[in-house]
Design an enzyme around this catalytic site. Structure first.
Site, PDB file in Angstrom:
ATOM      1  N   CYS A 185      -0.824  13.623 -15.644  1.00 46.51           N
ATOM      2  CA  CYS A 185      -1.673  14.800 -15.880  1.00 46.51           C
ATOM      3  C   CYS A 185      -3.040  14.607 -15.233  1.00 46.51           C
ATOM      4  O   CYS A 185      -3.635  13.525 -15.332  1.00 46.51           O
ATOM      5  CB  CYS A 185      -1.825  15.024 -17.380  1.00 46.51           C
ATOM      6  SG  CYS A 185      -2.942  16.387 -17.732  1.00 46.51           S
ATOM      7  N   CYS A 242       1.071  20.230 -17.899  1.00 45.95           N
ATOM      8  CA  CYS A 242       1.173  19.025 -18.739  1.00 45.95           C
ATOM      9  C   CYS A 242       1.764  19.435 -20.092  1.00 45.95           C
ATOM     10  O   CYS A 242       1.453  20.502 -20.623  1.00 45.95           O
ATOM     11  CB  CYS A 242      -0.219  18.417 -18.927  1.00 45.95           C
ATOM     12  SG  CYS A 242      -0.233  17.020 -20.075  1.00 45.95           S
ATOM     13  N   HIS A 254      -1.636   1.602  -4.065  1.00 44.31           N
ATOM     14  CA  HIS A 254      -1.993   3.010  -3.867  1.00 44.31           C
ATOM     15  C   HIS A 254      -1.135   3.956  -4.698  1.00 44.31           C
ATOM     16  O   HIS A 254      -1.025   5.134  -4.373  1.00 44.31           O
ATOM     17  CB  HIS A 254      -1.910   3.365  -2.372  1.00 44.31           C
ATOM     18  CG  HIS A 254      -2.971   2.701  -1.552  1.00 44.31           C
ATOM     19  ND1 HIS A 254      -2.950   2.614  -0.180  1.00 44.31           N
ATOM     20  CD2 HIS A 254      -4.120   2.069  -1.930  1.00 44.31           C
ATOM     21  CE1 HIS A 254      -4.017   1.972   0.251  1.00 44.31           C
ATOM     22  NE2 HIS A 254      -4.736   1.614  -0.788  1.00 44.31           N
ATOM     23  N   GLN A 309       0.852  -1.198   0.000  1.00 39.57           N
ATOM     24  CA  GLN A 309       0.000   0.000   0.000  1.00 39.57           C
ATOM     25  C   GLN A 309       0.885   1.244   0.000  1.00 39.57           C
ATOM     26  O   GLN A 309       0.389   2.354  -0.058  1.00 39.57           O
ATOM     27  CB  GLN A 309      -0.854   0.025   1.260  1.00 39.57           C
ATOM     28  CG  GLN A 309      -1.818  -1.139   1.371  1.00 39.57           C
ATOM     29  CD  GLN A 309      -2.419  -1.206   2.760  1.00 39.57           C
ATOM     30  OE1 GLN A 309      -3.392  -0.530   3.067  1.00 39.57           O
ATOM     31  NE2 GLN A 309      -1.838  -2.003   3.616  1.00 39.57           N
ATOM     32  N   GLY A 338       2.929  -4.367   8.926  1.00 42.68           N
ATOM     33  CA  GLY A 338       2.936  -2.919   9.124  1.00 42.68           C
ATOM     34  C   GLY A 338       1.756  -2.177   8.549  1.00 42.68           C
ATOM     35  O   GLY A 338       1.917  -1.073   8.034  1.00 42.68           O
ATOM     36  N   PRO A 362       4.055  -4.333  15.764  1.00 37.20           N
ATOM     37  CA  PRO A 362       4.272  -4.177  17.213  1.00 37.20           C
ATOM     38  C   PRO A 362       3.010  -3.736  17.960  1.00 37.20           C
ATOM     39  O   PRO A 362       3.030  -3.671  19.195  1.00 37.20           O
ATOM     40  CB  PRO A 362       5.370  -3.107  17.308  1.00 37.20           C
ATOM     41  CG  PRO A 362       5.399  -2.436  15.979  1.00 37.20           C
ATOM     42  CD  PRO A 362       4.806  -3.368  14.974  1.00 37.20           C
ATOM     43  N   CYS A 386      -5.504  14.808 -18.960  1.00 35.49           N
ATOM     44  CA  CYS A 386      -5.432  13.772 -20.009  1.00 35.49           C
ATOM     45  C   CYS A 386      -4.859  12.463 -19.472  1.00 35.49           C
ATOM     46  O   CYS A 386      -4.890  11.445 -20.151  1.00 35.49           O
ATOM     47  CB  CYS A 386      -4.636  14.272 -21.214  1.00 35.49           C
ATOM     48  SG  CYS A 386      -2.868  14.463 -20.895  1.00 35.49           S
TER      49      CYS A 386
HETATM   50  P1  OAD Z   1      -1.121   3.120   9.080  1.00 40.72           P
HETATM   51  O1  OAD Z   1      -0.380   4.346   9.470  1.00 40.72           O
HETATM   52  O2  OAD Z   1      -2.610   3.161   9.151  1.00 40.72           O
HETATM   53  O3  OAD Z   1      -0.636   1.888   9.960  1.00 40.72           O
HETATM   54  C1  OAD Z   1       0.732   1.641  10.143  1.00 40.72           C
HETATM   55  C2  OAD Z   1       0.878   0.378  10.973  1.00 40.72           C
HETATM   56  O4  OAD Z   1       2.267   0.069  11.038  1.00 40.72           O
HETATM   57  C3  OAD Z   1       0.388   0.509  12.426  1.00 40.72           C
HETATM   58  O5  OAD Z   1      -0.495  -0.582  12.708  1.00 40.72           O
HETATM   59  C4  OAD Z   1       1.669   0.399  13.258  1.00 40.72           C
HETATM   60  O6  OAD Z   1       1.460  -0.277  14.494  1.00 40.72           O
HETATM   61  C5  OAD Z   1       2.544  -0.427  12.345  1.00 40.72           C
HETATM   62  N1  OAD Z   1       3.994  -0.275  12.575  1.00 40.72           N
HETATM   63  C6  OAD Z   1       4.691   0.774  13.057  1.00 40.72           C
HETATM   64  N2  OAD Z   1       6.002   0.517  13.108  1.00 40.72           N
HETATM   65  C7  OAD Z   1       6.163  -0.737  12.625  1.00 40.72           C
HETATM   66  C8  OAD Z   1       7.284  -1.596  12.411  1.00 40.72           C
HETATM   67  N3  OAD Z   1       8.530  -1.192  12.685  1.00 40.72           N
HETATM   68  N4  OAD Z   1       7.064  -2.834  11.906  1.00 40.72           N
HETATM   69  C9  OAD Z   1       5.812  -3.255  11.612  1.00 40.72           C
HETATM   70  N5  OAD Z   1       4.719  -2.500  11.800  1.00 40.72           N
HETATM   71  C10 OAD Z   1       4.882  -1.251  12.289  1.00 40.72           C
HETATM   72  O7  OAD Z   1      -0.627   2.745   7.601  1.00 40.72           O
HETATM   73  P2  OAD Z   1      -1.337   1.838   6.491  1.00 40.72           P
HETATM   74  O8  OAD Z   1      -2.098   0.720   7.122  1.00 40.72           O
HETATM   75  O9  OAD Z   1      -0.303   1.513   5.494  1.00 40.72           O
HETATM   76  O10 OAD Z   1      -3.325   5.593   1.770  1.00 40.72           O
HETATM   77  O11 OAD Z   1      -2.362   2.869   5.887  1.00 40.72           O
HETATM   78  C11 OAD Z   1      -3.152   2.475   4.785  1.00 40.72           C
HETATM   79  C12 OAD Z   1      -3.353   3.648   3.860  1.00 40.72           C
HETATM   80  O12 OAD Z   1      -3.877   4.764   4.590  1.00 40.72           O
HETATM   81  C13 OAD Z   1      -2.070   4.197   3.253  1.00 40.72           C
HETATM   82  O13 OAD Z   1      -1.657   3.471   2.114  1.00 40.72           O
HETATM   83  C14 OAD Z   1      -2.449   5.599   2.905  1.00 40.72           C
HETATM   84  C15 OAD Z   1      -3.226   5.981   4.143  1.00 40.72           C
HETATM   85  O14 OAD Z   1      -4.181   6.987   3.997  1.00 40.72           O
HETATM   86  C16 OAD Z   1      -2.940   6.197   0.622  1.00 40.72           C
HETATM   87  O15 OAD Z   1      -1.871   6.770   0.498  1.00 40.72           O
HETATM   88  C17 OAD Z   1      -3.937   6.079  -0.456  1.00 40.72           C
END
Ligand code: OAD
Length: 260
Positions: free
Chosen positions: A131, A160, A123, A105, A200, A227, A134
């Protein structure tokens, strides 16, 4: 044998027996490279910035310069970050276990820079501007390469080269659909997987957060490496309370001991 090492042994045994393996990463995968996550209290991007001002098509229509500046700052943060050992372990596992499909993601390029070759980006990418009118893709060099220390107030997005539109960040915003081909490949990989490593992610953003459930329903063993407990922890097979770097290094060590 210590409890974490025992978990690593169990996970490594599952991986070496897997015919199809899906690894789904989220922002926590890059946290140990110094790239901020989204939802962690205090340090998460969404604790400091309002996503409605920065990560929606409406925000772009309202104030393109604010949005472009914020994404240029994030690209600058990522350019200065380096992949950590966990990224490198995944790249090595990809070469060793041919059945591994990596889906992220994350909009950074740390998996690629660590050597992973086939990464499905659900994502989009900070480095794939296109752009807004277009849709034609532009080169990443339109993103300023000078280091940016904090989000600048405003930066004008480039025009663009083909129409009257402006270049926008190549990421998926809230209220936008995922890239169709990437989503289809990720869904297929989830349904086929016998083992899923979920690394993560808070498991709050759909449709990506639905992939582990789809894999479970099709019979997969789903391991979460995080974690913290998440929205998905109680619905999957095993929650491993560990960071990505240590957990992946431990898995690789056990795979080597098992001769895989
Ligand atoms: P989040 O910020 O929601 O979650 C991050 C997770 O990583 C949390 O559950 C933390 O506990 C965990 N974490 C932190 N340090 C870590 C480590 N060293 N090892 C393993 N895990 C760890 O991020 P996402 O779930 O990726 O969307 O968020 C999903 C989407 O929401 C993103 O792709 C983004 C955001 O809005 C877009 O950009 C479209």
């Amino acid at each position: 044998m210590s409890a974490p090492s025992r978990i690593a042994e169990v996970v490594a045994a599952r991986l070496s027996a897997a015919r199809n393996l899906l690894v789904l990463t989220g922002a926590g995968m890059s946290a140990e490279s110094g790239v901020p996550t989204f939802r962690e209290a205090q340090t998460g991007l969404w604790a400091q910035f309002n996503p409605l001002d920065l990560a929606t098509p409406d925000a772009w229509m309202r104030d393109r310069e604010l949005v472009w500046a914020w994404y240029c700052w994030r690209a600058s943060l990522v350019r200065r970050a380096e992949p950590h050992e966990g990224h490198r372990v995944l790249a090595r596992l990809g070469k060793r276990l041919s059945a591994l499909q990596l889906v992220t993601q994350n909009v950074d390029d740390l998996h690629h820079r660590a050597g992973s070759e086939d990464v499905i980006h659900l994502h989009g990418s900070l480095f794939a501007p296109r752009c807004d009118t277009c849709g034609v893709a532009a080169e990443a060099h339109v993103i300023p390469s000078v280091p940016i220390d904090g989000p600048p107030q405003r930066l004008t997005p480039p025009a663009c080269a083909h129409c009257a539109g402006h270049l926008r960040p190549g990421v998926v915003w809230f209220n936008e659909s995922l890239p169709e081909h990437a989503w289809r490949r990720a869904s297929d990989a989830a349904i086929k997987a016998d083992v899923v490593l979920l690394i993560g992610t808070s498991g709050l953003v759909y449709p990506a957060a639905g992939l582990p459930g789809a894999a479970m329903a099709a019979g997969a063993f789903v391991v979460e490496i995080n974690p913290q407990e998440t929205a998905l922890s109680r619905t999957i097979s095993l929650h491993w309370n560990e960071g990505a770097r240590v957990a992946l290094s431990e898995i690789e060590r056990h795979l080597s001991q098992q001769g895989t």
